[in-house]
Motif scaffolding. Structure first.
Motif, PDB file in Angstrom:
ATOM      1  N   GLY A 353      18.446  26.229  11.008  1.00 29.21           N
ATOM      2  CA  GLY A 353      17.338  25.930  11.785  1.00 29.21           C
ATOM      3  C   GLY A 353      17.673  25.588  13.041  1.00 29.21           C
ATOM      4  O   GLY A 353      18.690  24.801  13.188  1.00 29.21           O
ATOM      5  N   HIS A 354      16.735  25.767  14.229  1.00 28.82           N
ATOM      6  CA  HIS A 354      17.056  25.166  15.633  1.00 28.82           C
ATOM      7  C   HIS A 354      17.107  23.752  15.458  1.00 28.82           C
ATOM      8  O   HIS A 354      17.918  23.393  16.164  1.00 28.82           O
ATOM      9  CB  HIS A 354      16.018  25.790  16.447  1.00 28.82           C
ATOM     10  N   GLY A 355      16.158  23.062  14.840  1.00 24.89           N
ATOM     11  CA  GLY A 355      16.089  21.527  14.926  1.00 24.89           C
ATOM     12  C   GLY A 355      17.286  21.154  14.565  1.00 24.89           C
ATOM     13  O   GLY A 355      17.855  19.952  15.253  1.00 24.89           O
ATOM     14  N   THR A 356      17.883  21.532  13.555  1.00 18.95           N
ATOM     15  CA  THR A 356      19.028  20.938  12.750  1.00 18.95           C
ATOM     16  C   THR A 356      20.364  21.150  13.596  1.00 18.95           C
ATOM     17  O   THR A 356      21.126  20.119  13.866  1.00 18.95           O
ATOM     18  CB  THR A 356      19.310  21.475  11.459  1.00 18.95           C
ATOM     19  N   VAL A 357      20.285  22.117  14.171  1.00 14.81           N
ATOM     20  CA  VAL A 357      21.582  22.567  15.248  1.00 14.81           C
ATOM     21  C   VAL A 357      21.528  21.688  16.443  1.00 14.81           C
ATOM     22  O   VAL A 357      22.532  21.165  16.777  1.00 14.81           O
ATOM     23  CB  VAL A 357      21.713  24.103  15.555  1.00 14.81           C
ATOM     24  N   PHE A 358      20.287  21.726  17.056  1.00 13.71           N
ATOM     25  CA  PHE A 358      20.042  20.899  18.319  1.00 13.71           C
ATOM     26  C   PHE A 358      20.546  19.248  17.655  1.00 13.71           C
ATOM     27  O   PHE A 358      21.329  18.548  18.577  1.00 13.71           O
ATOM     28  CB  PHE A 358      18.821  20.714  18.549  1.00 13.71           C
ATOM     29  N   ALA A 359      20.211  18.927  16.778  1.00 12.89           N
ATOM     30  CA  ALA A 359      20.511  17.318  16.318  1.00 12.89           C
ATOM     31  C   ALA A 359      22.162  17.450  15.932  1.00 12.89           C
ATOM     32  O   ALA A 359      22.864  16.228  16.521  1.00 12.89           O
ATOM     33  CB  ALA A 359      19.825  16.968  15.027  1.00 12.89           C
ATOM     34  N   LEU A 360      22.749  18.389  15.453  1.00 10.70           N
ATOM     35  CA  LEU A 360      24.391  18.264  15.325  1.00 10.70           C
ATOM     36  C   LEU A 360      24.844  18.335  16.706  1.00 10.70           C
ATOM     37  O   LEU A 360      26.080  17.780  16.728  1.00 10.70           O
ATOM     38  CB  LEU A 360      24.668  19.490  14.464  1.00 10.70           C
ATOM     39  N   CYS A 361      24.417  18.911  17.513  1.00  9.18           N
ATOM     40  CA  CYS A 361      25.073  19.200  19.011  1.00  9.18           C
ATOM     41  C   CYS A 361      24.982  17.711  19.619  1.00  9.18           C
ATOM     42  O   CYS A 361      25.586  17.480  20.542  1.00  9.18           O
ATOM     43  CB  CYS A 361      24.355  20.169  19.776  1.00  9.18           C
ATOM     44  N   ALA A 362      24.428  16.665  19.140  1.00  4.23           N
ATOM     45  CA  ALA A 362      24.309  15.336  19.627  1.00  4.23           C
ATOM     46  C   ALA A 362      25.711  14.651  19.400  1.00  4.23           C
ATOM     47  O   ALA A 362      26.093  13.594  19.999  1.00  4.23           O
ATOM     48  CB  ALA A 362      23.224  14.616  18.810  1.00  4.23           C
ATOM     49  N   VAL A 363      26.344  15.173  18.154  1.00  5.97           N
ATOM     50  CA  VAL A 363      27.629  14.448  17.636  1.00  5.97           C
ATOM     51  C   VAL A 363      28.719  14.649  18.782  1.00  5.97           C
ATOM     52  O   VAL A 363      29.419  13.469  19.103  1.00  5.97           O
ATOM     53  CB  VAL A 363      28.037  15.223  16.251  1.00  5.97           C
ATOM     54  N   PRO A 364      29.019  15.696  19.397  1.00  6.23           N
ATOM     55  CA  PRO A 364      30.152  15.938  20.579  1.00  6.23           C
ATOM     56  C   PRO A 364      29.749  14.628  21.700  1.00  6.23           C
ATOM     57  O   PRO A 364      30.863  14.036  22.025  1.00  6.23           O
ATOM     58  CB  PRO A 364      29.959  16.933  21.064  1.00  6.23           C
ATOM     59  N   TYR A 365      28.507  14.317  22.000  1.00  8.51           N
ATOM     60  CA  TYR A 365      28.176  13.352  22.918  1.00  8.51           C
ATOM     61  C   TYR A 365      28.419  11.989  22.529  1.00  8.51           C
ATOM     62  O   TYR A 365      28.873  10.976  23.278  1.00  8.51           O
ATOM     63  CB  TYR A 365      26.741  13.656  23.373  1.00  8.51           C
ATOM     64  N   LEU A 366      28.408  11.777  21.200  1.00 10.20           N
ATOM     65  CA  LEU A 366      28.573  10.404  20.596  1.00 10.20           C
ATOM     66  C   LEU A 366      30.059  10.062  20.755  1.00 10.20           C
ATOM     67  O   LEU A 366      30.733   9.137  20.973  1.00 10.20           O
ATOM     68  CB  LEU A 366      28.082  10.303  19.387  1.00 10.20           C
ATOM     69  N   VAL A 367      30.767  11.120  20.558  1.00  6.92           N
ATOM     70  CA  VAL A 367      32.348  11.021  20.398  1.00  6.92           C
ATOM     71  C   VAL A 367      32.749  10.791  21.701  1.00  6.92           C
ATOM     72  O   VAL A 367      33.656  10.145  22.138  1.00  6.92           O
ATOM     73  CB  VAL A 367      32.956  12.429  19.962  1.00  6.92           C
ATOM     74  N   THR A 368      32.343  11.481  22.791  1.00  5.16           N
ATOM     75  CA  THR A 368      32.673  11.503  24.188  1.00  5.16           C
ATOM     76  C   THR A 368      32.188  10.041  24.696  1.00  5.16           C
ATOM     77  O   THR A 368      33.149   9.529  25.323  1.00  5.16           O
ATOM     78  CB  THR A 368      31.806  12.357  25.226  1.00  5.16           C
ATOM     79  N   ALA A 369      31.018   9.592  24.002  1.00  2.99           N
ATOM     80  CA  ALA A 369      30.765   8.256  24.549  1.00  2.99           C
ATOM     81  C   ALA A 369      31.946   7.148  24.269  1.00  2.99           C
ATOM     82  O   ALA A 369      32.213   6.280  24.846  1.00  2.99           O
ATOM     83  CB  ALA A 369      29.571   8.023  24.019  1.00  2.99           C
ATOM     84  N   VAL A 370      32.226   7.463  23.080  1.00  6.75           N
ATOM     85  CA  VAL A 370      33.158   6.635  22.413  1.00  6.75           C
ATOM     86  C   VAL A 370      34.678   6.523  23.171  1.00  6.75           C
ATOM     87  O   VAL A 370      35.236   5.537  23.332  1.00  6.75           O
ATOM     88  CB  VAL A 370      33.519   6.679  20.791  1.00  6.75           C
ATOM     89  N   LEU A 371      35.125   7.812  23.523  1.00  9.16           N
ATOM     90  CA  LEU A 371      36.501   8.007  24.287  1.00  9.16           C
ATOM     91  C   LEU A 371      36.334   7.512  25.548  1.00  9.16           C
ATOM     92  O   LEU A 371      37.209   6.778  26.171  1.00  9.16           O
ATOM     93  CB  LEU A 371      36.772   9.284  24.209  1.00  9.16           C
ATOM     94  N   VAL A 372      35.041   7.560  26.202  1.00 10.12           N
ATOM     95  CA  VAL A 372      34.833   7.069  27.716  1.00 10.12           C
ATOM     96  C   VAL A 372      34.904   5.472  27.527  1.00 10.12           C
ATOM     97  O   VAL A 372      35.343   4.777  28.358  1.00 10.12           O
ATOM     98  CB  VAL A 372      33.398   7.426  28.166  1.00 10.12           C
ATOM     99  N   ARG A 373      34.400   4.981  26.349  1.00  9.96           N
ATOM    100  CA  ARG A 373      34.286   3.458  26.467  1.00  9.96           C
ATOM    101  C   ARG A 373      35.721   2.949  25.868  1.00  9.96           C
ATOM    102  O   ARG A 373      35.928   1.559  26.026  1.00  9.96           O
ATOM    103  CB  ARG A 373      33.270   3.087  25.613  1.00  9.96           C
ATOM    104  N   ALA A 374      36.623   3.655  25.002  1.00  8.38           N
ATOM    105  CA  ALA A 374      37.808   3.018  24.734  1.00  8.38           C
ATOM    106  C   ALA A 374      38.606   2.619  25.705  1.00  8.38           C
ATOM    107  O   ALA A 374      38.683   3.024  26.827  1.00  8.38           O
ATOM    108  CB  ALA A 374      38.642   4.424  24.067  1.00  8.38           C
TER     109      ALA A 374
END
Length: 379
Positions: A353-374
Protein backbone atom coordinates in the motif's frame (compact mmCIF):
# COMPACT_ATOMS: atom_id res chain seq x y z
CA UNK A 1 19.76 39.13 -12.42
CA UNK A 2 17.39 37.94 -9.69
CA UNK A 3 14.30 39.21 -11.52
CA UNK A 4 15.33 37.25 -14.62
CA UNK A 5 16.01 34.18 -12.49
CA UNK A 6 12.60 34.30 -10.81
CA UNK A 7 10.82 34.79 -14.14
CA UNK A 8 12.79 31.90 -15.64
CA UNK A 9 12.00 29.64 -12.67
CA UNK A 10 8.29 30.47 -12.85
CA UNK A 11 7.98 29.90 -16.59
CA UNK A 12 10.06 26.73 -16.40
CA UNK A 13 7.41 25.13 -14.15
CA UNK A 14 4.29 26.87 -15.51
CA UNK A 15 3.35 23.86 -17.65
CA UNK A 16 -0.34 23.04 -17.65
CA UNK A 17 0.41 19.53 -18.91
CA UNK A 18 2.13 18.63 -15.62
CA UNK A 19 -1.00 17.77 -13.60
CA UNK A 20 -2.82 16.03 -16.48
CA UNK A 21 -0.19 14.26 -18.59
CA UNK A 22 -0.82 10.96 -16.78
CA UNK A 23 -4.49 11.33 -17.75
CA UNK A 24 -3.45 11.96 -21.36
CA UNK A 25 -1.41 8.75 -21.37
CA UNK A 26 -4.25 6.72 -19.85
CA UNK A 27 -6.85 8.20 -22.20
CA UNK A 28 -4.61 7.28 -25.13
CA UNK A 29 -4.79 3.66 -23.97
CA UNK A 30 -1.44 3.19 -22.21
CA UNK A 31 -1.23 0.63 -19.41
CA UNK A 32 0.29 1.30 -16.01
CA UNK A 33 3.36 -0.70 -17.05
CA UNK A 34 3.80 1.43 -20.18
CA UNK A 35 3.42 4.64 -18.18
CA UNK A 36 6.04 3.42 -15.68
CA UNK A 37 8.41 2.62 -18.55
CA UNK A 38 8.06 6.22 -19.73
CA UNK A 39 9.08 7.50 -16.27
CA UNK A 40 12.13 5.25 -16.31
CA UNK A 41 13.06 6.40 -19.83
CA UNK A 42 12.77 9.99 -18.63
CA UNK A 43 15.16 9.38 -15.73
CA UNK A 44 17.59 7.33 -17.85
CA UNK A 45 17.85 10.21 -20.30
CA UNK A 46 18.87 12.45 -17.44
CA UNK A 47 21.42 9.88 -16.24
CA UNK A 48 23.05 9.62 -19.66
CA UNK A 49 23.14 13.35 -20.40
CA UNK A 50 23.64 14.90 -16.95
CA UNK A 51 27.45 14.89 -16.73
CA UNK A 52 28.22 15.55 -20.44
CA UNK A 53 25.82 18.51 -20.41
CA UNK A 54 27.45 19.87 -17.24
CA UNK A 55 30.89 19.64 -18.80
CA UNK A 56 29.53 21.34 -21.92
CA UNK A 57 28.16 24.15 -19.74
CA UNK A 58 31.65 24.66 -18.29
CA UNK A 59 33.21 24.71 -21.77
CA UNK A 60 30.68 26.97 -23.54
CA UNK A 61 28.09 29.59 -22.64
CA UNK A 62 25.80 28.53 -19.82
CA UNK A 63 23.18 31.00 -20.99
CA UNK A 64 23.11 29.15 -24.34
CA UNK A 65 22.10 25.90 -22.64
CA UNK A 66 19.48 27.65 -20.51
CA UNK A 67 17.55 28.94 -23.53
CA UNK A 68 18.13 25.84 -25.65
CA UNK A 69 16.63 23.48 -23.03
CA UNK A 70 13.10 24.97 -22.97
CA UNK A 71 12.96 24.78 -26.76
CA UNK A 72 13.49 21.01 -26.52
CA UNK A 73 10.71 20.85 -23.94
CA UNK A 74 8.38 22.76 -26.25
CA UNK A 75 9.07 20.29 -29.06
CA UNK A 76 8.37 17.35 -26.76
CA UNK A 77 5.06 18.72 -25.48
CA UNK A 78 3.97 19.50 -29.02
CA UNK A 79 4.62 15.87 -30.01
CA UNK A 80 2.44 14.66 -27.13
CA UNK A 81 -0.69 16.51 -28.18
CA UNK A 82 -0.27 16.39 -31.97
CA UNK A 83 0.67 12.69 -32.24
CA UNK A 84 -0.60 11.07 -29.02
CA UNK A 85 0.92 7.57 -28.98
CA UNK A 86 3.40 5.59 -26.91
CA UNK A 87 6.36 6.40 -29.16
CA UNK A 88 5.48 10.10 -29.33
CA UNK A 89 5.28 10.15 -25.53
CA UNK A 90 8.64 8.36 -25.36
CA UNK A 91 10.25 10.89 -27.71
CA UNK A 92 8.75 13.71 -25.67
CA UNK A 93 10.22 12.31 -22.47
CA UNK A 94 13.65 12.03 -24.09
CA UNK A 95 13.41 15.69 -25.12
CA UNK A 96 12.15 16.63 -21.65
CA UNK A 97 15.01 14.70 -20.04
CA UNK A 98 17.50 16.48 -22.29
CA UNK A 99 15.92 19.79 -21.34
CA UNK A 100 16.42 19.06 -17.65
CA UNK A 101 20.00 17.90 -18.16
CA UNK A 102 20.95 21.06 -20.07
CA UNK A 103 19.66 23.29 -17.28
CA UNK A 104 20.94 21.19 -14.38
CA UNK A 105 24.35 22.44 -13.32
CA UNK A 106 24.35 25.32 -15.79
CA UNK A 107 21.76 27.35 -13.87
CA UNK A 108 23.31 26.83 -10.43
CA UNK A 109 26.81 27.59 -11.72
CA UNK A 110 25.72 30.75 -13.55
CA UNK A 111 23.80 32.12 -10.55
CA UNK A 112 26.55 31.36 -8.04
CA UNK A 113 29.31 32.90 -10.13
CA UNK A 114 27.30 36.02 -10.98
CA UNK A 115 26.56 36.49 -7.27
CA UNK A 116 30.21 35.87 -6.45
CA UNK A 117 31.20 38.54 -8.95
CA UNK A 118 28.96 40.96 -7.06
CA UNK A 119 30.43 39.90 -3.72
CA UNK A 120 27.13 38.31 -2.74
CA UNK A 121 27.90 34.58 -2.90
CA UNK A 122 26.61 34.26 0.67
CA UNK A 123 23.11 35.05 -0.67
CA UNK A 124 23.08 32.01 -2.96
CA UNK A 125 20.85 29.80 -0.79
CA UNK A 126 18.34 32.63 -0.26
CA UNK A 127 18.22 33.53 -3.96
CA UNK A 128 17.89 29.93 -5.15
CA UNK A 129 15.30 29.21 -2.48
CA UNK A 130 13.18 32.08 -3.74
CA UNK A 131 13.66 30.93 -7.33
CA UNK A 132 12.46 27.44 -6.44
CA UNK A 133 9.54 28.96 -4.56
CA UNK A 134 8.62 30.85 -7.74
CA UNK A 135 8.67 27.55 -9.61
CA UNK A 136 6.48 25.90 -7.00
CA UNK A 137 3.98 28.75 -7.17
CA UNK A 138 3.94 28.16 -10.93
CA UNK A 139 3.16 24.47 -10.37
CA UNK A 140 0.23 25.32 -8.08
CA UNK A 141 -1.04 27.91 -10.54
CA UNK A 142 -0.81 25.38 -13.38
CA UNK A 143 -2.77 22.88 -11.27
CA UNK A 144 -5.51 25.45 -10.76
CA UNK A 145 -5.69 26.40 -14.45
CA UNK A 146 -5.27 22.97 -16.03
CA UNK A 147 -8.82 21.85 -15.23
CA UNK A 148 -10.66 24.82 -16.76
CA UNK A 149 -8.38 24.90 -19.81
CA UNK A 150 -8.79 21.14 -20.31
CA UNK A 151 -12.57 21.48 -20.03
CA UNK A 152 -12.62 24.35 -22.54
CA UNK A 153 -10.19 23.11 -25.18
CA UNK A 154 -9.12 19.58 -24.33
CA UNK A 155 -5.54 18.34 -24.43
CA UNK A 156 -4.63 20.48 -27.49
CA UNK A 157 -5.36 23.66 -25.51
CA UNK A 158 -3.38 22.45 -22.49
CA UNK A 159 -0.52 21.46 -24.79
CA UNK A 160 -0.52 24.80 -26.60
CA UNK A 161 -0.35 26.68 -23.28
CA UNK A 162 2.55 24.46 -22.21
CA UNK A 163 4.47 25.06 -25.44
CA UNK A 164 3.94 28.82 -25.06
CA UNK A 165 5.31 28.72 -21.50
CA UNK A 166 8.43 26.94 -22.76
CA UNK A 167 8.98 29.54 -25.48
CA UNK A 168 8.61 32.37 -22.97
CA UNK A 169 11.03 30.55 -20.65
CA UNK A 170 13.62 30.39 -23.45
CA UNK A 171 13.13 34.11 -24.12
CA UNK A 172 13.66 34.87 -20.42
CA UNK A 173 16.91 32.88 -20.44
CA UNK A 174 18.40 35.18 -23.06
CA UNK A 175 18.24 37.98 -20.45
CA UNK A 176 20.63 36.27 -18.04
CA UNK A 177 23.91 38.14 -17.52
CA UNK A 178 27.03 36.07 -18.11
CA UNK A 179 30.36 37.71 -17.43
CA UNK A 180 32.28 34.45 -17.50
CA UNK A 181 34.30 33.83 -20.67
CA UNK A 182 33.65 30.37 -22.13
CA UNK A 183 36.60 28.08 -22.71
CA UNK A 184 38.63 28.48 -25.85
CA UNK A 185 39.14 25.99 -28.66
CA UNK A 186 41.65 24.00 -26.63
CA UNK A 187 39.30 23.78 -23.67
CA UNK A 188 37.26 20.84 -24.97
CA UNK A 189 34.31 19.70 -22.89
CA UNK A 190 35.99 16.32 -22.25
CA UNK A 191 39.00 18.08 -20.75
CA UNK A 192 36.67 20.16 -18.61
CA UNK A 193 34.96 16.96 -17.46
CA UNK A 194 38.28 15.36 -16.47
CA UNK A 195 39.32 18.49 -14.60
CA UNK A 196 36.08 18.66 -12.63
CA UNK A 197 36.13 14.99 -11.67
CA UNK A 198 39.77 15.26 -10.61
CA UNK A 199 38.80 18.10 -8.27
CA UNK A 200 36.21 15.83 -6.64
CA UNK A 201 38.68 12.96 -6.26
CA UNK A 202 41.23 15.12 -4.47
CA UNK A 203 38.90 17.13 -2.22
CA UNK A 204 37.14 15.14 0.49
CA UNK A 205 34.73 17.96 1.37
CA UNK A 206 33.56 18.14 -2.26
CA UNK A 207 32.99 14.39 -2.34
CA UNK A 208 30.90 14.60 0.81
CA UNK A 209 28.82 17.45 -0.60
CA UNK A 210 28.32 15.53 -3.85
CA UNK A 211 26.94 12.55 -1.93
CA UNK A 212 24.72 14.67 0.28
CA UNK A 213 22.72 16.18 -2.60
CA UNK A 214 21.23 12.89 -3.92
CA UNK A 215 20.85 11.56 -0.37
CA UNK A 216 18.57 14.50 0.39
CA UNK A 217 16.87 15.21 -2.94
CA UNK A 218 16.18 11.84 -4.60
CA UNK A 219 13.75 9.96 -2.36
CA UNK A 220 11.19 12.68 -1.72
CA UNK A 221 11.53 13.85 -5.32
CA UNK A 222 10.53 10.36 -6.51
CA UNK A 223 7.73 10.10 -3.95
CA UNK A 224 6.20 13.28 -5.35
CA UNK A 225 5.11 11.34 -8.44
CA UNK A 226 3.03 9.04 -6.21
CA UNK A 227 1.39 11.65 -3.99
CA UNK A 228 -1.89 11.59 -5.99
CA UNK A 229 -2.15 7.86 -5.31
CA UNK A 230 -1.40 8.37 -1.62
CA UNK A 231 -4.06 11.07 -1.39
CA UNK A 232 -6.63 8.90 -3.15
CA UNK A 233 -5.85 6.07 -0.70
CA UNK A 234 -7.04 8.27 2.17
CA UNK A 235 -10.59 7.93 0.82
CA UNK A 236 -11.21 11.45 -0.48
CA UNK A 237 -13.14 11.82 -3.75
CA UNK A 238 -11.07 12.33 -6.88
CA UNK A 239 -12.33 15.91 -7.16
CA UNK A 240 -10.63 16.74 -3.86
CA UNK A 241 -7.24 15.23 -4.78
CA UNK A 242 -5.87 18.38 -6.51
CA UNK A 243 -6.65 20.52 -3.47
CA UNK A 244 -4.64 18.27 -1.16
CA UNK A 245 -1.81 18.25 -3.70
CA UNK A 246 -1.79 22.04 -3.59
CA UNK A 247 -1.44 21.78 0.20
CA UNK A 248 1.65 19.60 -0.28
CA UNK A 249 3.15 22.06 -2.75
CA UNK A 250 2.41 24.92 -0.38
CA UNK A 251 4.60 23.13 2.16
CA UNK A 252 7.36 22.73 -0.43
CA UNK A 253 7.13 26.43 -1.29
CA UNK A 254 7.42 27.37 2.38
CA UNK A 255 10.55 25.24 2.63
CA UNK A 256 12.11 27.12 -0.28
CA UNK A 257 11.32 30.51 1.25
CA UNK A 258 12.91 29.51 4.59
CA UNK A 259 16.25 28.70 2.98
CA UNK A 260 17.72 32.15 3.61
CA UNK A 261 16.93 32.04 7.31
CA UNK A 262 18.30 28.49 7.59
CA UNK A 263 21.65 29.14 5.88
CA UNK A 264 23.45 29.19 9.22
CA UNK A 265 22.35 25.67 10.22
CA UNK A 266 25.33 23.58 11.24
CA UNK A 267 25.68 19.81 11.01
CA UNK A 268 23.54 19.26 14.09
CA UNK A 269 20.75 21.53 12.86
CA UNK A 270 20.83 20.01 9.38
CA UNK A 271 20.64 16.49 10.81
CA UNK A 272 17.75 17.52 13.07
CA UNK A 273 15.92 18.96 10.05
CA UNK A 274 16.25 15.67 8.15
CA UNK A 275 15.23 13.56 11.15
CA UNK A 276 12.17 15.70 11.96
CA UNK A 277 11.06 15.67 8.32
CA UNK A 278 11.47 11.90 8.18
CA UNK A 279 9.32 11.40 11.28
CA UNK A 280 6.64 13.71 9.88
CA UNK A 281 6.67 11.76 6.62
CA UNK A 282 6.22 8.44 8.41
CA UNK A 283 3.53 9.75 10.75
CA UNK A 284 1.55 11.42 7.97
CA UNK A 285 1.70 8.37 5.73
CA UNK A 286 0.72 5.84 8.40
CA UNK A 287 -2.40 7.75 9.47
CA UNK A 288 -4.12 7.02 6.17
CA UNK A 289 -6.37 10.07 6.61
CA UNK A 290 -6.65 13.43 4.82
CA UNK A 291 -5.32 15.10 7.99
CA UNK A 292 -2.11 13.13 7.54
CA UNK A 293 -1.50 14.90 4.24
CA UNK A 294 -0.80 18.07 6.25
CA UNK A 295 2.08 16.21 7.93
CA UNK A 296 3.30 15.08 4.51
CA UNK A 297 3.26 18.74 3.41
CA UNK A 298 5.41 19.71 6.41
CA UNK A 299 7.79 16.82 5.70
CA UNK A 300 8.16 17.78 2.03
CA UNK A 301 8.77 21.39 3.07
CA UNK A 302 11.60 20.21 5.33
CA UNK A 303 13.09 18.05 2.58
CA UNK A 304 12.91 20.95 0.10
CA UNK A 305 14.71 23.21 2.58
CA UNK A 306 17.38 20.55 3.09
CA UNK A 307 17.74 20.16 -0.69
CA UNK A 308 18.40 23.88 -1.17
CA UNK A 309 20.91 23.92 1.69
CA UNK A 310 22.70 20.82 0.36
CA UNK A 311 23.07 22.48 -3.06
CA UNK A 312 24.37 25.68 -1.44
CA UNK A 313 26.99 23.74 0.52
CA UNK A 314 28.12 22.01 -2.65
CA UNK A 315 28.51 25.34 -4.49
CA UNK A 316 30.54 26.77 -1.59
CA UNK A 317 33.00 23.88 -1.76
CA UNK A 318 33.59 23.90 -5.53
CA UNK A 319 36.35 25.96 -7.03
CA UNK A 320 35.49 27.96 -10.15
CA UNK A 321 36.81 25.25 -12.49
CA UNK A 322 34.24 22.58 -13.26
CA UNK A 323 31.38 24.06 -11.23
CA UNK A 324 28.63 23.01 -13.66
CA UNK A 325 30.32 19.64 -14.19
CA UNK A 326 30.34 18.77 -10.51
CA UNK A 327 26.82 20.07 -10.00
CA UNK A 328 25.76 17.73 -12.79
CA UNK A 329 27.58 14.86 -11.06
CA UNK A 330 25.31 15.50 -8.07
CA UNK A 331 22.36 15.58 -10.45
CA UNK A 332 23.44 12.25 -11.92
CA UNK A 333 23.50 10.74 -8.45
CA UNK A 334 20.02 12.09 -7.80
CA UNK A 335 18.67 10.60 -11.03
CA UNK A 336 20.28 7.22 -10.31
CA UNK A 337 18.79 7.01 -6.81
CA UNK A 338 15.44 8.20 -8.18
CA UNK A 339 15.34 5.28 -10.62
CA UNK A 340 16.04 2.94 -7.70
CA UNK A 341 13.15 4.46 -5.74
CA UNK A 342 10.82 4.04 -8.73
CA UNK A 343 11.80 0.37 -8.96
CA UNK A 344 11.38 -0.26 -5.24
CA UNK A 345 8.03 1.53 -5.17
CA UNK A 346 6.79 -0.47 -8.13
CA UNK A 347 7.67 -3.70 -6.31
CA UNK A 348 6.39 -2.75 -2.85
CA UNK A 349 3.41 -0.51 -3.64
CA UNK A 350 0.97 -3.21 -4.86
CA UNK A 351 1.84 -5.41 -1.86
CA UNK A 352 2.10 -2.99 1.07
CA UNK A 353 0.00 0.00 0.00
CA UNK A 354 1.06 3.58 -0.63
CA UNK A 355 1.00 4.72 3.00
CA UNK A 356 3.34 1.96 4.15
CA UNK A 357 5.81 2.55 1.31
CA UNK A 358 5.88 6.30 2.03
CA UNK A 359 6.59 5.52 5.70
CA UNK A 360 9.41 3.12 4.77
CA UNK A 361 10.98 5.85 2.65
CA UNK A 362 11.56 7.84 5.83
CA UNK A 363 14.26 5.35 6.87
CA UNK A 364 16.96 6.55 4.41
CA UNK A 365 16.55 10.08 5.76
CA UNK A 366 17.03 8.91 9.34
CA UNK A 367 20.21 7.10 8.26
CA UNK A 368 21.45 10.21 6.44
CA UNK A 369 20.74 12.34 9.53
CA UNK A 370 22.85 9.99 11.67
CA UNK A 371 25.72 10.09 9.14
CA UNK A 372 25.61 13.88 8.90
CA UNK A 373 25.71 14.21 12.67
CA UNK A 374 28.47 11.61 13.14
CA UNK A 375 31.85 13.09 14.18
CA UNK A 376 34.26 13.54 11.30
CA UNK A 377 37.17 11.14 11.25
CA UNK A 378 40.53 12.73 11.74
CA UNK A 379 43.31 12.04 9.31
Amino acid sequence: MTATLYAYAFLDEFVLLYPVYALLFADTGLSVRQISSLFILWSLTGVLLEIPSGAWADAVSRRLLLWLGPLLGAAGFALWVIFPSYWAFAAGFVLWGARGALGSGALEALVYEELELLGAADRYARVMGRAQAAGQVAVMTAMALAGPVLAAGGYPAVGAASVLACLLCAAAATRFPEHRTPGGEGDHWAATLRSGLAHARHDRSVRGALLLVPAVAAVWGALDEYTPLLVRETGVPDAAVPYLLVLIWAGVTAGSLLSGAAESLGRTGFAALLAASALLLAAGAITGTPAGIALIALAFGGFQLATVLADARLQQRIEDTGRATLTSVAGLGTEAVTIGVYGAYGALGPVLGHGTVFALCAVPYLVTAVLVRAPRRRR
